[in-house]
Design a protein around this motif. Structure first.
Motif, PDB file in Angstrom:
ATOM      1  N   LEU A 101     -98.365 -17.676  36.585  1.00  0.00           N
ATOM      2  CA  LEU A 101     -97.178 -16.966  37.091  1.00  0.00           C
ATOM      3  C   LEU A 101     -96.164 -16.737  35.962  1.00  0.00           C
ATOM      4  O   LEU A 101     -95.638 -15.627  35.801  1.00  0.00           O
ATOM      5  CB  LEU A 101     -96.534 -17.785  38.221  1.00  0.00           C
ATOM      6  CG  LEU A 101     -95.217 -17.256  38.777  1.00  0.00           C
ATOM      7  CD1 LEU A 101     -95.418 -15.925  39.482  1.00  0.00           C
ATOM      8  CD2 LEU A 101     -94.586 -18.259  39.742  1.00  0.00           C
ATOM      9  N   ILE A 102     -95.931 -17.779  35.181  1.00  0.00           N
ATOM     10  CA  ILE A 102     -94.941 -17.648  34.089  1.00  0.00           C
ATOM     11  C   ILE A 102     -95.482 -16.706  33.005  1.00  0.00           C
ATOM     12  O   ILE A 102     -94.752 -15.886  32.446  1.00  0.00           O
ATOM     13  CB  ILE A 102     -94.595 -19.031  33.480  1.00  0.00           C
ATOM     14  CG1 ILE A 102     -94.120 -19.989  34.591  1.00  0.00           C
ATOM     15  CG2 ILE A 102     -93.545 -18.904  32.395  1.00  0.00           C
ATOM     16  CD1 ILE A 102     -92.931 -19.520  35.385  1.00  0.00           C
ATOM     17  N   SER A 107    -101.946 -24.373  42.347  1.00  0.00           N
ATOM     18  CA  SER A 107    -102.457 -25.196  41.253  1.00  0.00           C
ATOM     19  C   SER A 107    -101.582 -25.025  40.011  1.00  0.00           C
ATOM     20  O   SER A 107    -100.977 -23.968  39.820  1.00  0.00           O
ATOM     21  CB  SER A 107    -103.894 -24.797  40.926  1.00  0.00           C
ATOM     22  OG  SER A 107    -103.905 -23.502  40.374  1.00  0.00           O
ATOM     23  N   PRO A 108    -101.502 -26.054  39.169  1.00  0.00           N
ATOM     24  CA  PRO A 108    -100.732 -25.933  37.923  1.00  0.00           C
ATOM     25  C   PRO A 108    -101.187 -24.735  37.086  1.00  0.00           C
ATOM     26  O   PRO A 108    -100.365 -24.071  36.454  1.00  0.00           O
ATOM     27  CB  PRO A 108    -101.016 -27.252  37.193  1.00  0.00           C
ATOM     28  CG  PRO A 108    -101.362 -28.209  38.274  1.00  0.00           C
ATOM     29  CD  PRO A 108    -102.053 -27.410  39.330  1.00  0.00           C
ATOM     30  N   VAL A 109    -102.479 -24.446  37.122  1.00  0.00           N
ATOM     31  CA  VAL A 109    -102.995 -23.300  36.346  1.00  0.00           C
ATOM     32  C   VAL A 109    -102.373 -21.999  36.856  1.00  0.00           C
ATOM     33  O   VAL A 109    -101.993 -21.125  36.076  1.00  0.00           O
ATOM     34  CB  VAL A 109    -104.542 -23.245  36.440  1.00  0.00           C
ATOM     35  CG1 VAL A 109    -105.076 -21.965  35.812  1.00  0.00           C
ATOM     36  CG2 VAL A 109    -105.147 -24.452  35.774  1.00  0.00           C
ATOM     37  N   ARG A 110    -102.242 -21.902  38.175  1.00  0.00           N
ATOM     38  CA  ARG A 110    -101.633 -20.684  38.737  1.00  0.00           C
ATOM     39  C   ARG A 110    -100.148 -20.606  38.402  1.00  0.00           C
ATOM     40  O   ARG A 110     -99.615 -19.515  38.208  1.00  0.00           O
ATOM     41  CB  ARG A 110    -101.818 -20.655  40.247  1.00  0.00           C
ATOM     42  CG  ARG A 110    -103.202 -20.200  40.626  1.00  0.00           C
ATOM     43  CD  ARG A 110    -103.231 -19.755  42.059  1.00  0.00           C
ATOM     44  NE  ARG A 110    -104.561 -19.277  42.390  1.00  0.00           N
ATOM     45  CZ  ARG A 110    -104.848 -18.615  43.488  1.00  0.00           C
ATOM     46  NH1 ARG A 110    -103.916 -18.351  44.362  1.00  0.00           N
ATOM     47  NH2 ARG A 110    -106.072 -18.218  43.714  1.00  0.00           N
ATOM     48  N   TYR A 139     -94.961 -21.824  25.952  1.00  0.00           N
ATOM     49  CA  TYR A 139     -94.296 -23.123  26.116  1.00  0.00           C
ATOM     50  C   TYR A 139     -93.629 -23.254  27.492  1.00  0.00           C
ATOM     51  O   TYR A 139     -93.859 -24.246  28.195  1.00  0.00           O
ATOM     52  CB  TYR A 139     -93.286 -23.352  24.977  1.00  0.00           C
ATOM     53  CG  TYR A 139     -92.468 -24.603  25.171  1.00  0.00           C
ATOM     54  CD1 TYR A 139     -93.076 -25.860  25.098  1.00  0.00           C
ATOM     55  CD2 TYR A 139     -91.110 -24.539  25.466  1.00  0.00           C
ATOM     56  CE1 TYR A 139     -92.338 -27.011  25.307  1.00  0.00           C
ATOM     57  CE2 TYR A 139     -90.367 -25.681  25.667  1.00  0.00           C
ATOM     58  CZ  TYR A 139     -90.985 -26.923  25.587  1.00  0.00           C
ATOM     59  OH  TYR A 139     -90.252 -28.055  25.812  1.00  0.00           O
ATOM     60  N   PRO A 140     -92.824 -22.250  27.914  1.00  0.00           N
ATOM     61  CA  PRO A 140     -92.244 -22.372  29.257  1.00  0.00           C
ATOM     62  C   PRO A 140     -93.311 -22.463  30.350  1.00  0.00           C
ATOM     63  O   PRO A 140     -93.151 -23.204  31.321  1.00  0.00           O
ATOM     64  CB  PRO A 140     -91.428 -21.080  29.412  1.00  0.00           C
ATOM     65  CG  PRO A 140     -91.162 -20.607  28.033  1.00  0.00           C
ATOM     66  CD  PRO A 140     -92.335 -21.043  27.224  1.00  0.00           C
ATOM     67  N   ALA A 141     -94.407 -21.734  30.170  1.00  0.00           N
ATOM     68  CA  ALA A 141     -95.480 -21.763  31.176  1.00  0.00           C
ATOM     69  C   ALA A 141     -96.110 -23.154  31.228  1.00  0.00           C
ATOM     70  O   ALA A 141     -96.353 -23.709  32.306  1.00  0.00           O
ATOM     71  CB  ALA A 141     -96.527 -20.707  30.841  1.00  0.00           C
TER      72      ALA A 141
END
Lengths: 411, 243
Positions: A315-316, A308-311, A394-396
């Motif tokens: 991760l980041i 999922s995008p949340v995961r 921001y990168p995440a």
């Protein structure tokens, strides 16, 4: 799983990770060194100023701070001291009378600030002058005619040890009164203000002279194990003392010049720290963003197969978390040797600092030490950690927003 | 069209257009398609014919410009981004041309990745993955990283990752393109075996004749349109498999 993957991702690109950790570590070294030097310097100055007369906390008559006068007194000083002894963090509590006087010898005369103290209860931990007595000594408890003056004043009045000085002041009732004293000691602190205008007199003698009873004074000076506790203890004492005739004041109120200097200088320190943290943040942001852009395809695959995008954001952020943790560890490792040296030996700046440079009468110590307070240390590492996490947002967010169908085409 | 079993995938007049400057590229142009359980179907055609786009649309990675897509009766267009993510995780298996294993994970961790996302307990994950690794002759390579394995080994791990959670369909985009002929043969044998024994449904995008030869149905595309769809053989195959 996220933390394990994040850690391995950092390990995969060792050189970039090491450079980032070093930049965080170096930033922490600067922050901890300059803050520690500030902490040490401020503590020395505040303690020195407290020992000049008023302590870290003072119990004074109501309205004394606004208009100090010898007709404003506190009563039952011994009872109050007995009460204060039950409080933690109070190292010492002494009775003092402070006021203005004229001093004169056959050769010259001038104004002075007198501090009347009990030699039986005072040490150099409570009286700044005692540390700097270069000639003679502090008068004994039985010596009601002793006086200790500064070197500048002794030069101006042209008096030496054993010679007479007449001091004149106003008593409790506003009448002019005079006393005779013999110089028992001469101090030399290095501050022209202190050495030229302060005189030390026996407490009991001044009580007699001013018409005070044996349990009366202008202030109780309280010395704490840590001046940072003064606000908290002031509030506690104020509420528990329950005496409207007197008030508790902190060193900030009794020494506003010193308080202003510390506030201004520490503001500059905070500004410096903010700049350091911004530089750290820019470095971390660059590292994590580069890492995300380089792994667009990999992240796209993860999203494509069902992460999922949340995961992916997690991760980041986990990578930022590890950078923060490892950066703090590297910062502590880098800082430790320098901290140890500066804490134990200090650096001697006597060649750069003029020997009589002072703030509110307290001379700067030309040897600069690093004595970082635990609170400052925790503030710095927490700040660095939070900054690292913020830099990862921001990168995440960018990674979480990747379109898998586009990302998996990326080479 | 209704057969004895409902299709897993149904596309109805699906188009997918891309803008390249002022030109509109019709990658998929009015496609109707059904894929049935247990099929081993190949979409073939020249480069740019729309094969991969069809796979992306079925895999909920992309949205059609027009038309509707159902997978297991669910309309993909009505799903939110997070619903699609869960749908891909649970119901679609992907096998990509370039293996696309996660470089920092071991073979075992890559193979069990979907199960980890699904929250399957560690012991169960390991048991299921090790069993499949044994079947595909990768026993003993559990702790190897992708860069320590050959292309064929990596692709077999990718196949395990795709089928480990028993998805409705496995979408394989040029799965043999990056391996030599012998390895490609082994990979296809593995997929065929999984199709046969586990009734896994495969939909390939390829122009590899080795894959096409093994397909139960071949769909031929050109310029975004299906120009040949040997559907009858698929239905027959499906019927045989379920009989």
């Amino acid at each position: 799983m996220l933390f394990k993957m994040a850690f391995r991702n950092l390990r995969k690109n060792k050189r970039r990770t090491w450079i980032t950790l070093f930049s965080i570590g170096f930033g922490l070294l600067l922050a901890m060194t300059f803050t520690g030097i500030g902490d040490s310097g401020y503590t020395k100055m505040i303690n020195g100023a407290a020992r000049l007369g008023s302590g870290h906390l003072s119990i004074v008559p109501s309205g004394y701070i606004e208009t100090p006068a010898l007709d404003k007194t506190i009563q039952d000083t011994e009872e109050k001291i007995a009460l204060l002894k039950k409080y933690d963090h109070i190292d010492a509590c002494v009775v003092r009378i402070q006021g203005q006087a004229m001093v004169a010898t056959p050769r010259d005369s001038g104004g002075a600030t007198f501090v009347a103290l009990d030699p039986g209860t005072e040490t150099s931990d409570t009286a700044y002058f005692l540390e700097y007595i270069k000639e003679g000594k502090l008068f004994d408890r039985d010596d009601t005619f002793g006086i200790v003056i500064g070197r500048t004043m002794s030069d101006r009045l042209k008096v030496g040890i054993g010679e007479k000085i007449v001091y004149t002041t106003t008593d409790k009732h506003g009448e002019i009164t005079s006393g005779l004293a013999r110089v028992s000691g001469i101090f030399e602190s290095g501050s022209k203000e202190v050495d030229g205008y302060f005189i030390i007199l026996p407490l009991n003698r001044m009580r007699d002279l001013l018409g005070y009873n044996n349990d009366e004074a202008t202030l109780l000076a309280i010395f704490l194990d840590d001046h940072h506790r003064s606000e908290h203890l002031k509030n506690r004492l104020q509420s528990e003392m329950n005496d409207s005739s007197c008030e508790v004041t902190t060193w900030r109120e009794t020494m506003p010049d010193m308080a202003s200097f510390v506030a201004l200088d520490s503001s500059m320190n905070y500004l410096f720290q903010i700049i350091i943290f911004l530089l750290i943040a820019a470095g971390i942001l660059n590292t994590i963003l580069m890492s995300v852009l380089e792994r667009t395809r990999e992240l796209g695959i993860m999203l494509a197969i069902g992460m999922s995008p949340v995961r992916v954001v997690g991760l980041i952020m986990a990578e930022a978390f590890w950078l923060g943790i490892l950066g703090i560890v590297s910062g502590i490792i880098i800082t430790a040797p320098l901290y140890y040296y500066l804490h134990i030996f200090g650096i001697d700046f006597s060649g750069l600092i003029h020997e009589d440079t002072d703030v509110a009468g307290v001379v700067f110590d030309s040897i600069i030490y690093n004595d970082l307070r635990l609170e400052s240390f925790l503030f710095i590492i927490t700040g660095a950690f939070i900054i690292t996490l913020l830099s990862g947002i921001y990168p995440a967010w960018k990674a979480g927003r990747l379109a898998p169908v586009e990302s998996i085409k990326t080479i | 069209m209704k057969t004895h079993s409902d299709p897993i995938v149904r596309l109805e007049n699906v188009t997918r257009h891309f803008h390249q400057g002022e030109t509109i590229v019709r990658a998929v142009d009015g496609v109707d398609l059904e894929v049935y359980p247990g099929e081993f179907t190949v979409i073939s055609g020249p480069s740019g014919s729309g094969k991969t786009t069809i796979l992306n649309l079925i895999g909920a990675l992309d949205d059609p410009t027009e038309g509707k897509i159902w997978v297991e009766g669910k309309n993909l267009s009505s799903m939110s981004r997070s619903e699609r993510s869960v749908f891909r995780r649970d119901r679609i298996g992907f096998v990509f041309q370039a293996y696309n294993l996660i470089p920092v994970l071991t073979a075992l961790e890559n193979a069990e990745f979907i199960l980890t996302l699904q929250g399957v307990p560690s012991s169960e994950r390991k048991e299921r993955v090790l069993s499949l690794m044994k079947e595909v002759e990768l026993e003993g390579l559990e702790n190897r990283r992708p860069d320590e394995m050959s292309g064929g080994q990596q692709q077999r791990i990718a196949i395990i990752r795709a089928i480990i959670s028993n998805p409705a369909i496995v979408l394989a985009d040029e799965p043999t393109a990056n391996v030599d002929t012998a390895t490609a043969g082994k990979i296809l044998d593995l997929m065929a075996k999984l199709n046969r024994e586990k009734n896994a449904t495969f939909l390939f995008s390829t122009h590899d004749h080795n894959v096409i030869e093994r397909a139960s149905r071949v769909i031929r595309m050109q310029d975004g349109k299906i120009i040949k769809n040997d559907l009858q053989s698929a239905i027959e195959n499906s019927s045989e498999d379920h009989s």
